[in-house]
Write an enzyme that holds these catalytic residues in place. Sequence first.
Site, PDB file in Angstrom:
ATOM      1  N   HIS A  39       0.227  11.762  -5.824  1.00 61.17           N
ATOM      2  CA  HIS A  39      -0.377  11.812  -4.483  1.00 61.17           C
ATOM      3  C   HIS A  39       0.716  11.671  -3.411  1.00 61.17           C
ATOM      4  O   HIS A  39       0.794  12.475  -2.472  1.00 61.17           O
ATOM      5  CB  HIS A  39      -1.420  10.693  -4.345  1.00 61.17           C
ATOM      6  CG  HIS A  39      -1.986  10.577  -2.966  1.00 61.17           C
ATOM      7  ND1 HIS A  39      -3.136  11.227  -2.581  1.00 61.17           N
ATOM      8  CD2 HIS A  39      -1.544   9.927  -1.863  1.00 61.17           C
ATOM      9  CE1 HIS A  39      -3.381  10.966  -1.303  1.00 61.17           C
ATOM     10  NE2 HIS A  39      -2.429  10.181  -0.843  1.00 61.17           N
ATOM     11  N   GLU A  40       1.549  10.673  -3.567  1.00 59.83           N
ATOM     12  CA  GLU A  40       2.593  10.435  -2.553  1.00 59.83           C
ATOM     13  C   GLU A  40       3.606  11.573  -2.526  1.00 59.83           C
ATOM     14  O   GLU A  40       4.070  11.986  -1.464  1.00 59.83           O
ATOM     15  CB  GLU A  40       3.296   9.096  -2.805  1.00 59.83           C
ATOM     16  CG  GLU A  40       2.393   7.868  -2.682  1.00 59.83           C
ATOM     17  CD  GLU A  40       1.606   7.824  -1.383  1.00 59.83           C
ATOM     18  OE1 GLU A  40       2.089   8.376  -0.376  1.00 59.83           O
ATOM     19  OE2 GLU A  40       0.491   7.265  -1.380  1.00 59.83           O
TER      20      GLU A  40
ATOM     21  N   HIS B 133      -6.716   0.347   5.438  1.00 56.80           N
ATOM     22  CA  HIS B 133      -6.713   1.316   6.544  1.00 56.80           C
ATOM     23  C   HIS B 133      -7.374   0.793   7.815  1.00 56.80           C
ATOM     24  O   HIS B 133      -7.175   1.357   8.879  1.00 56.80           O
ATOM     25  CB  HIS B 133      -7.368   2.618   6.081  1.00 56.80           C
ATOM     26  CG  HIS B 133      -6.673   3.208   4.886  1.00 56.80           C
ATOM     27  ND1 HIS B 133      -6.748   2.637   3.628  1.00 56.80           N
ATOM     28  CD2 HIS B 133      -5.877   4.281   4.749  1.00 56.80           C
ATOM     29  CE1 HIS B 133      -6.040   3.350   2.770  1.00 56.80           C
ATOM     30  NE2 HIS B 133      -5.498   4.353   3.419  1.00 56.80           N
TER      31      HIS B 133
ATOM     32  N   HIS C 277       2.639  14.389  -0.356  1.00 60.00           N
ATOM     33  CA  HIS C 277       3.029  14.227   1.053  1.00 60.00           C
ATOM     34  C   HIS C 277       4.494  14.635   1.238  1.00 60.00           C
ATOM     35  O   HIS C 277       4.848  15.368   2.158  1.00 60.00           O
ATOM     36  CB  HIS C 277       2.887  12.765   1.487  1.00 60.00           C
ATOM     37  CG  HIS C 277       1.476  12.275   1.602  1.00 60.00           C
ATOM     38  ND1 HIS C 277       0.533  12.900   2.380  1.00 60.00           N
ATOM     39  CD2 HIS C 277       0.847  11.191   1.061  1.00 60.00           C
ATOM     40  CE1 HIS C 277      -0.617  12.215   2.308  1.00 60.00           C
ATOM     41  NE2 HIS C 277      -0.443  11.182   1.509  1.00 60.00           N
TER      42      HIS C 277
ATOM     43  N   TYR D  32      -9.408  11.308   3.707  1.00 60.58           N
ATOM     44  CA  TYR D  32      -9.476  11.172   2.245  1.00 60.58           C
ATOM     45  C   TYR D  32     -10.761  11.779   1.697  1.00 60.58           C
ATOM     46  O   TYR D  32     -10.790  12.292   0.582  1.00 60.58           O
ATOM     47  CB  TYR D  32      -9.376   9.700   1.833  1.00 60.58           C
ATOM     48  CG  TYR D  32      -8.102   9.057   2.294  1.00 60.58           C
ATOM     49  CD1 TYR D  32      -6.881   9.392   1.716  1.00 60.58           C
ATOM     50  CD2 TYR D  32      -8.099   8.130   3.327  1.00 60.58           C
ATOM     51  CE1 TYR D  32      -5.695   8.810   2.151  1.00 60.58           C
ATOM     52  CE2 TYR D  32      -6.923   7.541   3.768  1.00 60.58           C
ATOM     53  CZ  TYR D  32      -5.731   7.884   3.180  1.00 60.58           C
ATOM     54  OH  TYR D  32      -4.564   7.308   3.609  1.00 60.58           O
TER      55      TYR D  32
ATOM     56  N   HIS E 141       0.847  -1.193   0.000  1.00 59.87           N
ATOM     57  CA  HIS E 141       0.000   0.000   0.000  1.00 59.87           C
ATOM     58  C   HIS E 141       0.890   1.253   0.000  1.00 59.87           C
ATOM     59  O   HIS E 141       1.766   1.409   0.853  1.00 59.87           O
ATOM     60  CB  HIS E 141      -0.946   0.015   1.200  1.00 59.87           C
ATOM     61  CG  HIS E 141      -1.974   1.084   1.066  1.00 59.87           C
ATOM     62  ND1 HIS E 141      -3.167   0.891   0.393  1.00 59.87           N
ATOM     63  CD2 HIS E 141      -1.971   2.374   1.445  1.00 59.87           C
ATOM     64  CE1 HIS E 141      -3.850   2.016   0.381  1.00 59.87           C
ATOM     65  NE2 HIS E 141      -3.142   2.939   1.014  1.00 59.87           N
ATOM     66  N   ALA E 142       0.657   2.143  -0.960  1.00 63.99           N
ATOM     67  CA  ALA E 142       1.552   3.281  -1.169  1.00 63.99           C
ATOM     68  C   ALA E 142       1.599   4.200   0.055  1.00 63.99           C
ATOM     69  O   ALA E 142       0.590   4.416   0.714  1.00 63.99           O
ATOM     70  CB  ALA E 142       1.079   4.078  -2.381  1.00 63.99           C
TER      71      ALA E 142
ATOM     72  N   GLU F 295      -3.533  14.895   2.555  1.00 62.35           N
ATOM     73  CA  GLU F 295      -3.953  13.979   1.492  1.00 62.35           C
ATOM     74  C   GLU F 295      -4.333  14.722   0.213  1.00 62.35           C
ATOM     75  O   GLU F 295      -4.504  14.106  -0.832  1.00 62.35           O
ATOM     76  CB  GLU F 295      -5.133  13.128   1.970  1.00 62.35           C
ATOM     77  CG  GLU F 295      -4.828  12.228   3.156  1.00 62.35           C
ATOM     78  CD  GLU F 295      -3.707  11.245   2.892  1.00 62.35           C
ATOM     79  OE1 GLU F 295      -3.443  10.932   1.713  1.00 62.35           O
ATOM     80  OE2 GLU F 295      -3.073  10.802   3.876  1.00 62.35           O
TER      81      GLU F 295
HETATM   82  O1  X8Z Z   1      -4.226   5.312   1.046  1.00 60.29           O
HETATM   83  C1  X8Z Z   1      -4.146   6.128   0.154  1.00 60.29           C
HETATM   84  C2  X8Z Z   1      -2.796   6.616  -0.321  1.00 60.29           C
HETATM   85  C3  X8Z Z   1      -1.779   6.622   0.765  1.00 60.29           C
HETATM   86  S1  X8Z Z   1      -2.004   7.870   1.902  1.00 60.29           S
HETATM   87  C4  X8Z Z   1      -2.298   5.710  -1.420  1.00 60.29           C
HETATM   88  N1  X8Z Z   1      -5.267   6.554  -0.469  1.00 60.29           N
HETATM   89  C5  X8Z Z   1      -6.588   6.083  -0.099  1.00 60.29           C
HETATM   90  C6  X8Z Z   1      -6.786   4.635  -0.467  1.00 60.29           C
HETATM   91  O2  X8Z Z   1      -5.973   4.085  -1.216  1.00 60.29           O
HETATM   92  O3  X8Z Z   1      -7.773   4.041  -0.032  1.00 60.29           O
HETATM   93  C7  X8Z Z   1      -5.317   7.530  -1.546  1.00 60.29           C
HETATM   94  C8  X8Z Z   1      -6.748   7.579  -1.957  1.00 60.29           C
HETATM   95  C9  X8Z Z   1      -7.541   6.958  -0.861  1.00 60.29           C
HETATM   96 ZN    ZN Z   2      -1.891   9.797   1.115  1.00 61.13          ZN
END
Ligand code: X8Z
Ligand code: ZN
Length: 612
Positions: free
Chosen positions: A381-382, A511, A385, A521, A351-352, A409
């Site tokens: 997106h990354e 998450h 941050h 988000y 997960h990024a 975010e």
């Molecule tokens: O978790 C993330 C990022 C890392 S902060 C990749 N996002 C959420 C997800 O993947 O569920 C970005 C969009 C929503």
């Molecule tokens: Zn993020």
Amino acid sequence: MHALLSVVAAIALAQAPAPKPATPDEAKAFVKKLDADLRKLWVRQSTAEWVKSTYITDDTERNAAAMNEDVMAYVTQATKDAQRFKGLKLDPETERMLYLLRMSTALPAPSDAAKRTELANTAAKLEGLYGKGKSCKPGKPGKDGKATEECRDLQQLSKVMTRISDKKQPASYDELLEAWSSWHATSKEMRPLYERLVSLSNEGAKEFGAPDLGELWRSAYDMPPAEFEKETDRLWSQVKPLYDDLHCYVRGKLSKKFGADKVGATGPIPAHLLGNMWAQEWANVYPLVEPYAGQSSLDVTKKLEAQKYDPQKLVRLGESFFTSLGMDPLPSTFWERSQFVKPPGRDVVCHASAWDVTFANDLRIKMCIKIDEEDLITVHHELGHDYYFQNYYTKPVLFQQGANDGFHEAIGDALTLSITPEYLKSLKLIDALPRDEKGLINVQMKDALEKIAFLPFGRMIDQWRWDVFSGKVKPGEYNKHWWELRLKYQGIAPAGGARSEDFFDPGAKYHIPANVPYMRYFLARILQFQFHRAMCQAAGHTGPLHTCSIYGNKAAGAKLKAMLAMGASKPWPDALEALTGQRQMDATAILDYFAPLQAWLKEQNKGQQCGW
Ligand code: X8Z
Ligand code: ZN
């Protein structure tokens, strides 16, 4: 107590010096030490987390859990100690740090050492289970005749989901369902651990003075928690009509493709038919719902492949957007220390995420990059941050955060709103610009599948957790409530009827086991358009919002930088005002942006029975 003894005790008490009232100077000294202590502890913690996330083993997990435990112990104690300064008139900086201290952990621990250890270990196990999640079935016997297993991880199963609209090898309804079900079976074993996490962290939250962890999370927005919840409802009600229009249109197209027996003309959409494991972003169904065929292709993925983009080149492209705004290049250590691809032969958290491991411009990203449009966006997106980190790393550590977590975010995403067809064409990532109104509607549809489809998902995840933490929802109803909210907000449902409590479907979303709050988000999807509108104004843009790109504009970059540099040193309305002139989060920018699409959808949906 014996009467005489109690008299003696009363005399002794009367004679003992009263505890000295705390002073503002002491509070100042307290936060100074706090900054030094937290810096040391957080650097150790994130170092251990980085090692664990890029190499999941029992050892690295234990090591990270131990560091987390130290941080937890410190924060619990410090939060209690800080109570002494309550009610004192403090300078704003000290006051702010004390406020942020209480909010500094998403996982508050009870002061009981055994419980704290259990909580740290439980949290580590849960995230580890997600990272190691695989769906296995017996394979063909090996050459030696021994039984083998065929396993697929999230990346492989997600790949099937994205093939929903593949031209060459489209995944069938059953294949999609099989991939979806396989992944959603991997989280079953998380359930008892999650129950413990809820109960222990709730105990911790109580020690932090909150009735439960959900309320502690909601307290982190510079307003009373109940007011924050109302804010999220207000924002959701601003955008819900547009989501409903999109849902209606997409459902109609899917019904045509898969048949009315699979996707009814009314009612929810099956969760496995939206091109994404969680139905959170729907861009992969674009070819199935494309408004006008025969327009110029918007398939960036194909071009990225054709131009032989590799992960490094994709990240360089992201960096060049930030530097075009006047930001500094990423430090050389970024390129040495980041994880761009999944290393072979070991488990990692794919997960990024973005990091400043030592809180000193030690920027990194950790991804398992695929060369496609989705990851082009995720890279931006990354880096958003990382550029936040880069602009505030000289501040006290407690200020090294977003103005609120939604701001953090939203930064990279706000820039991706400037990845217009013109920008893509300049990079030869599309051949021709959309020519007319039809081309515009195609582009907006694609954007909406990403941005608008996400909104109810972003809103519901923490509704579920808030309800779980508050005790409104008991462990025996975890899955039931999850799907109630999925239905209520997103209008989606699992294929094949209700999912039993044998499953733990919330755990199939990163998450939840990783305990990362999610409302950020939802806020970010709204804020990023507000930021975009403000930066476009700074850049002197005058036309409709969807035609603006701030690429290369230093004036817009300077405004953004000024906000980033504030970190969390001021309440978020101050930061918002610095960039946008507004002190409220506001969904009118996202609605303005999608105004052409919304008008078009209303026309298309005429005669349909929308909603579910
Ligand atoms: O978790 C993330 C990022 C890392 S902060 C990749 N996002 C959420 C997800 O993947 O569920 C970005 C969009 C929503
Ligand atoms: Zn993020």
